[in-house]
Design a protein around this motif. Sequence first.
Motif, PDB file in Angstrom:
ATOM      1  N   PRO A 220      -3.107  -7.529  16.233  1.00 51.20           N
ATOM      2  CA  PRO A 220      -2.804  -6.450  15.573  1.00 51.20           C
ATOM      3  C   PRO A 220      -3.053  -5.420  15.143  1.00 51.20           C
ATOM      4  O   PRO A 220      -2.900  -4.448  14.820  1.00 51.20           O
TER       5      PRO A 220
ATOM      6  N   GLN B 216      -0.121  -8.460   4.769  1.00 53.14           N
ATOM      7  CA  GLN B 216      -0.058  -8.999   5.821  1.00 53.14           C
ATOM      8  C   GLN B 216      -1.914  -9.585   5.736  1.00 53.14           C
ATOM      9  O   GLN B 216      -1.828 -10.715   5.669  1.00 53.14           O
TER      10      GLN B 216
ATOM     11  N   ARG C 134       5.700  -6.637   5.213  1.00 48.43           N
ATOM     12  CA  ARG C 134       5.402  -7.867   5.854  1.00 48.43           C
ATOM     13  C   ARG C 134       3.235  -6.827   6.091  1.00 48.43           C
ATOM     14  O   ARG C 134       2.243  -7.930   5.755  1.00 48.43           O
ATOM     15  N   GLN C 135       3.767  -5.926   6.642  1.00 51.71           N
ATOM     16  CA  GLN C 135       2.186  -5.011   6.779  1.00 51.71           C
ATOM     17  C   GLN C 135       1.289  -4.862   6.113  1.00 51.71           C
ATOM     18  O   GLN C 135       0.257  -5.101   5.837  1.00 51.71           O
ATOM     19  N   LYS C 136       2.154  -4.261   4.851  1.00 51.10           N
ATOM     20  CA  LYS C 136       0.896  -4.183   3.771  1.00 51.10           C
ATOM     21  C   LYS C 136       0.109  -5.819   3.119  1.00 51.10           C
ATOM     22  O   LYS C 136      -0.466  -5.972   2.350  1.00 51.10           O
TER      23      LYS C 136
ATOM     24  N   GLY D 118       6.232  -0.617  16.184  1.00 55.27           N
ATOM     25  CA  GLY D 118       6.239  -1.389  15.627  1.00 55.27           C
ATOM     26  C   GLY D 118       7.483  -0.190  14.684  1.00 55.27           C
ATOM     27  O   GLY D 118       8.381   0.011  14.191  1.00 55.27           O
ATOM     28  N   SER D 119       6.418  -0.294  13.693  1.00 57.54           N
ATOM     29  CA  SER D 119       7.483   0.013  12.546  1.00 57.54           C
ATOM     30  C   SER D 119       7.521   1.959  12.092  1.00 57.54           C
ATOM     31  O   SER D 119       8.705   2.144  11.997  1.00 57.54           O
TER      32      SER D 119
ATOM     33  N   LYS E 216       7.496  -2.880   6.576  1.00 57.66           N
ATOM     34  CA  LYS E 216       6.770  -2.402   6.063  1.00 57.66           C
ATOM     35  C   LYS E 216       5.883  -3.307   5.117  1.00 57.66           C
ATOM     36  O   LYS E 216       4.854  -3.253   4.868  1.00 57.66           O
TER      37      LYS E 216
ATOM     38  N   HIS F 204      -2.151  -2.701  17.745  1.00 55.29           N
ATOM     39  CA  HIS F 204      -1.027  -2.618  17.608  1.00 55.29           C
ATOM     40  C   HIS F 204      -1.467  -1.170  16.254  1.00 55.29           C
ATOM     41  O   HIS F 204      -0.872   0.004  16.285  1.00 55.29           O
ATOM     42  N   LYS F 205      -2.218  -1.151  15.550  1.00 53.11           N
ATOM     43  CA  LYS F 205      -2.529  -0.304  14.596  1.00 53.11           C
ATOM     44  C   LYS F 205      -2.788   1.113  14.875  1.00 53.11           C
ATOM     45  O   LYS F 205      -2.590   2.413  14.134  1.00 53.11           O
TER      46      LYS F 205
END
Lengths: 547, 113, 99
Positions: free
Chosen positions: A526, A380, A376-378, A188-189, A374, A529-530
């Motif tokens: 997700p 999400q 977008r993650q924030k 990911g990021s 990032k 993923h994290k």
Amino acid sequence: MKETFFRTMTWLHTWVGLLVCWVLLLVFFAGTVSYYRYEISLWTQPELHSEVFQHYQENHLEQQLAQGQDYLELHAENAKDWRINLPIERKPYLSYSWQTQPKAGQRRGEFIEHVVKTNDQGVVTETRDSKGGNFFYRLHFDLHYMPAKIARWIVGFCTMFMLLALISGIVIHKRIFKDFFSFRRNKGSRSWLDAHNVSSVLALPYHLMITYTGLITLMMMYMPWGVLTAYDGDTRAFRAELNPGREQVKPVGISADMVQINTLLPLVKSYWGETPIKQVVVTNLNDQNSRISFYKNTQQAVTDKRIPLVFSGVTGKLVSDIPDSPSATHATHDTLMSLHTARFSEPLLRVFFFICGIMGCAMIATGTLLWAVKIRQKQQKNIKNGAKPSLGLRLVEGLNLTFIAGLPVATCSFFYANRLLPTEMANRAQWEVNCFFITLTLVAMLACINRTQTSWRFVLRFGAIGLLAIPALNALTSNSHLINNISQQQWALVGFDMMCVLLGGALWFASNKLANKISLSTSSSPAKHKANITPKLASQITSTKGA
Amino acid sequence: MISNTLIFSLLTFSYLALGCMALAMFSHFRDSFKQPPTQAQSRGLYWVGWSILIASYYLGISYLGFAYGSILFIGILSFAGLLVILTASYRPRHLPHLMAGSTSLGVSLMLIS
Amino acid sequence: MVLANCKFRALFATKGFDISSRALAAIFGGYIVAATACGLLSLSLPLPKAESVLVAMMLSFLFYLAAALWSFSVRKNWQAWRDLLCISTLLYLIILVVG
């Protein structure tokens, strides 16, 4: 402004980079492409793909110059100047060119170039109207559709931002040596951050060099204040002292017969020995004050100075001074300038410069992609609950799609336009350029509607197919194709085709990666993923997040 | 005239040198050899990497001149570094083999020219 | 009157004002510092005239860079303006004396 210097630099790096990254990407991309300016120009003129290629031939020089002079006397009697361009490695043909007298109200006349066919078969007078590689070269600092002066200030401004981003980036990258060879994929990021670090650190000397020397090339415009204090603003005096022998003499208006250019050759040889000559320029034709200047091929010397031997066109006497070896200051300045333009580089070094340029583009692209990922993650959670992504995020994602995926496609469309637009079309050269920007606009319109990975894949695939088909396009629209270019050792043309195939392949690879990712992201949650991101890494990511 | 074979062999030597430096790092060594390096191995690889790097730089500037050689060497290093990173992250088990292969290629190129 | 004063103060205290003030200081203040430094160095370097101008021009971008970094790293945004303007005024005065 933040609690610590480190946090401040992180913030600065993020925002300074983000603010100008798309202009920078355009500039970097165009600059990288212009390493192959002459090769592109050659490719965009298929009329020159056969019957004209020749090497520099020392023993034919005398005859070539004589024929050139005769030809120019016949066809360009009233021109402003004459040039005889001898074959060099990157422009492997002999040509005669001239500038017509400027029309009323214009600063410059029209440039005309006729290329000599080998084996005394005459000259090629008609080539299609195209900017070729010069389009990318100009785009690199003059942008387009705006006055050059404004564009140069914009580019300079962005360059200064880039320098700031580089320095702050070095400060915040604490693990510069520890992470030197690390690239963790599929994380990911974290992977984007690694890719950003790798492309920045590996080519860091190049990035610093190209940014700083970029400012140096236009410093007379950006920082004229030294001339103001030391020369009372007399720029002309400063330039004359900087480049002695560059002042133009004015015609006196008394007509006089000119010497044969080739009679000067022994004199030139006595100064330069066997060094190949690149160009002969004649100014103030048939005037008492006419001048004949010889320029040498500086080959691999790391210099950008063109110091000619200037002769009087009437008496054939040398009128220019032979310069002493330059002082340390001049040498430094000259080296910095030539490092930026890389005119001295041989094919392989040119490839390395090109790769470093690509890494620069990758650095900018991964930087802004990282920001978008990032943010977008924030957001999400909100997005999942049906909220729209913030305007900033949508804007950045749209611009990313437009510039990162759109630039290769636009470039590709420029090449297609070059071959497919009718040759007799009015304003043809400008229309090729318009095609470039129309394509970019179309991608931008797509980005307004849809910025998902599906659009990315679509645009990348489109570019990939276009670039992969370039050799076919070349074969169909010119009288030579890849195989006979290889057999005739036309490496510039072969190289162009191969480079397009290579870049097309890279785009295809990237689009396939995206395709895998799409199928992955629909199958895995997700949360999983994290879980891949260890707490330590996560803390680092937040520390680089800035704001 | 600048010899392309020399440039290629400089590239292979830089690949070797940077490969050694990568292997001197704990995680890369473990990924490539499936066992952690000893302190001595790590230090040895690190210094071998540096000495090869310096030797090939010297080779470069002695053949190509200081200015051109230095510029070219920085370009070569960037590219060789990229190759090492790609091998180390996509095919870590093959990194030592590729290093050996590139070295023999480089040496034979040097011998031919 | 008091209320207006409060609002006025609140405006100066916002994050947006802080950032824009620093950015403007970095861009314009930094440029003035670079320009005056360039002018002074052109006059005072112990080199032939054309060469000192060249060196001054080439170095001026580093002054710009340093000034920009400075304006983001001082504690308060007015300090950035104060420092950069003081330095450039000082440099300008020296130019007037020397030149």
